[in-house]
Design an enzyme around this catalytic site. Structure first.
Site, PDB file in Angstrom:
ATOM      1  N   PHE A 144      56.195  35.610  28.948  1.00 38.30           N
ATOM      2  CA  PHE A 144      55.235  34.579  28.540  1.00 38.30           C
ATOM      3  C   PHE A 144      55.815  33.815  27.345  1.00 38.30           C
ATOM      4  O   PHE A 144      56.341  34.422  26.410  1.00 38.30           O
ATOM      5  CB  PHE A 144      53.911  35.258  28.160  1.00 38.30           C
ATOM      6  N   ASP A 222      53.762  44.228  25.881  1.00 37.73           N
ATOM      7  CA  ASP A 222      52.647  43.287  25.874  1.00 37.73           C
ATOM      8  C   ASP A 222      51.756  43.628  27.078  1.00 37.73           C
ATOM      9  O   ASP A 222      52.223  43.610  28.227  1.00 37.73           O
ATOM     10  CB  ASP A 222      53.206  41.858  25.975  1.00 37.73           C
ATOM     11  N   TYR A 247      40.533  38.513  25.954  1.00 34.48           N
ATOM     12  CA  TYR A 247      39.741  37.484  26.649  1.00 34.48           C
ATOM     13  C   TYR A 247      40.072  37.413  28.135  1.00 34.48           C
ATOM     14  O   TYR A 247      39.479  36.640  28.851  1.00 34.48           O
ATOM     15  CB  TYR A 247      39.938  36.109  25.990  1.00 34.48           C
ATOM     16  N   LYS A 248      41.042  38.201  28.587  1.00 33.08           N
ATOM     17  CA  LYS A 248      41.384  38.201  30.022  1.00 33.08           C
ATOM     18  C   LYS A 248      40.533  39.281  30.712  1.00 33.08           C
ATOM     19  O   LYS A 248      39.321  39.137  30.788  1.00 33.08           O
ATOM     20  CB  LYS A 248      42.890  38.393  30.191  1.00 33.08           C
ATOM     21  N   ARG A 401      48.007  30.528  41.058  1.00 30.20           N
ATOM     22  CA  ARG A 401      47.787  31.932  40.708  1.00 30.20           C
ATOM     23  C   ARG A 401      46.324  32.289  40.910  1.00 30.20           C
ATOM     24  O   ARG A 401      45.429  31.574  40.463  1.00 30.20           O
ATOM     25  CB  ARG A 401      48.201  32.135  39.247  1.00 30.20           C
TER      26      ARG A 401
END
Ligand SMILES: *Cc1c(COP(=O)(O)O)cnc(C)c1O
Length: 442
Positions: A144, A222, A247-248, A401
């Site tokens: 990322f 991560d 928040y995911k 995605r």
């Protein structure tokens, strides 16, 4: 040409049967999603739960509104980073008091990577001169971006003002083992994302961590796309550091604070540069000099965002009612069922001259809780899906995605979404100009 109605009926029967057998089905009711919307983006922003909404109102009206400053004590706001950290520790196989909730992944990476570089190059007690030999942070080319950007910033800082140089080295996923073997003595930290955000590839945390440790390398994982959806065993894998966001899959709300993990065996020796007062061993002594807390609180910097963290605290309680292995099983089942519906429905149409291609492992059990397709019009396809009530996301340059958050999705949602996607592909609805207008956030 109409879709084969026999096929549609067979798939619907299967979906309903899978719904009936779903041990997590009762949790669907815990979430406040708009009617008629199929939300396949819980991997980017988890939805609002009933309990999170109740807490949001309570923390604003009661705790802040009425309790004012007294709530730091009466509602134990001051310990919230650790209270929430402990809930995340349970979900990630970490020891109690080894996870703290604070800041964002990006900021936590800065703290842990600098601490890791310093730790790797510490003067041994009997050597006179400091001789920093481990300067490399090894990562993956398609990690990322923020993970790589943070090392680039650190590299600039360390190389200009410190005796501990820093150098980002990125290699392809299948070259990580070779790079560890080849450059092991010069690597300070191996920084990897457990589940790749584009294609959902999963790294073997256990074997990579132990290989790196054999070479004296610290390991940072991560967990952005793992926490709350995949079994993670930080303690069992002997991981040194980890970061993640909430928040995911953890449904903490937009911009909810992240988390950081440090193996308890390292807490004593660690020194992180964002030495704010909340990381002090005794912040309310207001002492002149910084002295770090002995515990995981040493990773705190400034005052925690209590409203956001309280909402997250409530959202996390849903995980007390489920087991992470059941969540993983359901996520793989949703993922595989969606894929199979798309394949069967696509095959019921005449072959397309512009099809989606799979951009991930073909086996749902070998990828994270997502499926990725490649198409040069992936952005427009995503917009056309959103327009029909199926929320997914686009990742530049060409990835569509689709995320499967097992807490709030049903198998009939999978079938409906697959029907809409295959219809959009068959009719080429995505060629319409309104689906090509670029938004700031994709
Ligand atoms: C979502 C995500 C981030 C986001 O970082 P923030 O600092 O929380 O904005 C970082 N790394 C990975 C792998 C991600 O998927």
């Amino acid at each position: 040409m109409p879709v084969d109605t026999g096929l549609a009926t067979t798939l619907l029967d299967m979906a309903e049967k899978l719904n009936q057998e779903d041990p997590l089905a009762s949790l669907l009711d815990e979430f406040l999603l708009p009617d008629e919307l199929i939300y396949l983006d819980g991997n980017s922003l988890g939805p609002l739960s009933k309990r999170a909404k109740v807490r949001a109102l309570e923390v604003v009206e009661q705790q802040w509104g009425n309790g004012l400053i007294g709530s730091w004590n009466s509602y134990d706001w001051i310990n919230l980073p650790k209270t929430v950290g402990n809930k995340i520790a349970r979900l990630t196989g970490a020891d109690p008091d080894s996870v703290i909730c604070c800041d964002s992944i990006s900021v936590n990476l800065f703290k842990l990577l600098s601490a890791g570089l310093l730790l790797s190059n510490q003067k041994s007690p009997n050597s006179e001169t400091s001789n920093p030999s481990r300067s490399i942070v090894l990562s993956q080319k398609d990690n990322f971006p923020t993970d790589l950007y943070m090392v680039q910033g650190l590299q600039q800082l360390m190389n200009s003002v410190s005796h501990t140089p820093c150098e980002l080295m990125t290699v392809a996923s299948d070259k990580i083992v070779d790079a560890i073997e080849q450059h092991g003595q010069r690597i300070a930290v191996l920084m990897l994302t457990h589940v790749n955000f584009r294609n959902g590839d999963i790294h073997d945390m256990q074997s990579l961590t132990s290989l790196a440790h054999e070479k004296g390398i610290l390991v940072l994982w991560d967990l952005a796309h793992s926490a709350g959806v995949l079994p993670v065993k930080l303690d069992e894998c002997d991981v040194d550091f980890a970061v993640g966001c909430t928040y995911k899959y953890l449904n903490g709300g937009p911009g909810a604070p992240g988390f950081a993990y440090v193996a308890p065996r390292l807490l004593g020796q660690l020194s992180q540069p964002l030495s704010g007062w909340m990381g002090h061993k005794s912040p309310f002594d207001f002492a002149h000099d910084y002295q770090k807390s002995e515990g995981i609180e040493q990773l705190l910097c400034g005052t925690p965002s209590i409203i956001s963290m309280s909402i997250l605290d409530a959202a996390l309680d849903i995980f007390d009612e489920v087991n992470i292995f059941d969540l993983r099983d359901k996520s793989v089942a949703l993922n595989g069922f969606f894929q199979s519906c798309v394949e069967q429905l696509t095959a019921s149409f005449p072959a397309s001259d512009d099809p989606l291609t799979l951009a991930c492992n073909v086996d749902a059990s070998m990828r994270g809780s997502q499926i990725s397709y490649r198409h040069k019009q992936a952005y427009a396809i995503c917009q056309a899906l959103i327009n029909e009530g199926v929320i997914s996301d686009f990742r530049a340059p060409d990835i569509l995605r689709i995320g499967f958050s097992p807490l709030f999705l049903s198998f009939t949602d999978m079938l409906k979404a697959a029907q809409i996607l295959t219809k959009i592909m068959h009719t080429k609805l995505y060629t319409q100009p309104q689906f090509h207008i670029k938004n700031a956030v994709t």
